[in-house]
Scaffold this active site. Structure first.
Site, PDB file in Angstrom:
ATOM      1  N   GLY A  60       0.733  -1.077   0.200  1.00  0.00           N
ATOM      2  CA  GLY A  60       0.025   0.283   0.066  1.00  0.00           C
ATOM      3  C   GLY A  60       0.786   1.035   0.087  1.00  0.00           C
ATOM      4  N   GLY A 106       5.073   1.081  -0.107  1.00  0.00           N
ATOM      5  CA  GLY A 106       5.756   0.697  -0.916  1.00  0.00           C
ATOM      6  C   GLY A 106       5.481  -0.445  -1.556  1.00  0.00           C
ATOM      7  N   GLY A 111      -3.237  -1.411  -7.543  1.00  0.00           N
ATOM      8  CA  GLY A 111      -2.463  -3.099  -8.115  1.00  0.00           C
ATOM      9  C   GLY A 111      -2.433  -3.449  -9.325  1.00  0.00           C
ATOM     10  CG  ASP A 112      -6.051  -4.150 -11.712  1.00  0.00           C
ATOM     11  OD1 ASP A 112      -5.640  -5.445 -10.472  1.00  0.00           O
ATOM     12  OD2 ASP A 112      -6.852  -2.985 -11.683  1.00  0.00           O
TER      13      ASP A 112
END
Length: 312
Positions: free
Chosen positions: A226, A229, A255-256
């Site tokens: 998150g 890092g 995240g994608d």
């Protein structure tokens, strides 16, 4: 060309609310509807970076047609296999200063004939691919080993693969003899896989966990933390990525976007540090936008220069 796979795509709907009131009427002033599913978020960001990309997977019904129209409008090449059942909706309620509540439809059930038909088209698409990304959940009807089958086909053609999934599908891929090149779990997924309880304040314990035999044969493990890092294992070397503090607008799809940045950097022949920094940068850029799976490339180098990579 980077081939992106989305087996359970969706129309992603975001409802921004100042406050979510349960058991009452919540009215929204603006609504965002985009071609979604984790793999399509990856696809859009690669396209925005200037990468050559083709999207594939399965689509059905009028929501499937909406997704293809969205991709056409963005001039993104795609070749999806048509299925009988309707593609799903995924709803995100963005509320109360950064909180996010998601309502995710299960999606269609894929028949054996549809799965076989997709695999034929997938093999054809692999003949023009140099990199492969596989993202998200598997729809009903496909066994947990389905992604392992795709990875095996890619490995046979010496095409590196980046896998971003969780649960049984991730475990099956790790237990298969046909390993992905890269996985991107978060700490919760690491804990679930190994039956442990780690947090980001235990970097040495995380390091030991990533050396577990379950991950043997996976060249890259990117553990996202998150706002803190990431911890990255590449071969036998470990890296810590520190990222700048930003005012998050919409974390959905970050995240994608990270996978997209990693895949793009790989395709450009970047160094290890450049690959990690690019993935972190695109993840942050997505979080700064209200639209899921979108980055402002004009801000790329400003953020990129603030990402710090160290070995440990």
């Amino acid at each position: 060309m980077i081939l992106t796979v989305t087996m359970n795509p969706s129309v992603d709907i975001s409802y921004p609310l100042e406050t979510l009131t349960v058991d009452s009427v919540n009215r929204v002033k603006t609504v965002s509807k985009t071609a979604g599913g984790k793999g399509l978020n990856v696809t859009r960001v690669i396209n925005e970076l200037g990468g050559k990309v083709t999207a594939t997977g399965v689509l059905g019904g009028h929501l499937g047609r909406f997704i293809m129209e969205q991709l056409d409008h963005a001039n993104i090449p795609h070749q999806f296999y048509s299925i009988m059942e309707e593609t799903r909706n995924s709803i995100a309620l963005l509320h109360d200063k950064g909180q996010q509540t998601e309502i995710l439809e299960a999606g269609p059930t894929i028949t054996k004939q549809e799965a076989a038909g997709f695999l034929v088209e997938f093999e054809q698409l692999l003949s023009t691919a140099e990199w492969l990304t596989i993202s998200g959940s598997l729809p009903k009807g496909l066994g947990s080993g389905f992604y392992s089958h795709l990875i095996r086909s890619a490995n046979e053609k010496k095409i590196p693969s980046l896998l971003d999934t969780s649960g049984a599908a991730l475990k099956a891929a790790l237990e298969s003899e046909h390993k992905p090149t890269l996985i991107k779990p978060n700490l919760s997924e690491i804990n679930e896989l190994l039956g442990i309880e780690l947090d980001s304040d235990q970097p040495n314990d995380v390091k030991a966990a990533l050396s577990d035999s379950l991950f043997q044969g996976v060249e890259w493990i990117v553990v996202t933390l998150g706002g803190e890092g990431a911890i990255v294992k590449k071969g036998n070397q470990f890296y810590k990525a520190l990222i700048p503090k930003v005012e998050v607008v919409n974390p959905v799809g970050s995240g994608d976007a990270t996978i997209a940045g990693l895949a793009y950097a790989f395709s450009q022949g970047s160094s290890t540090e450049e690959i990690i920094k690019t993935g972190m940068t695109t993840g942050i850029l997505n979080a700064l936008e209200s639209t899921t799976g979108h980055i402002a490339t004009t801000r790329f180098y400003d953020i990129y220069e603030q990402v710090e990579i160290s070995t440990y």
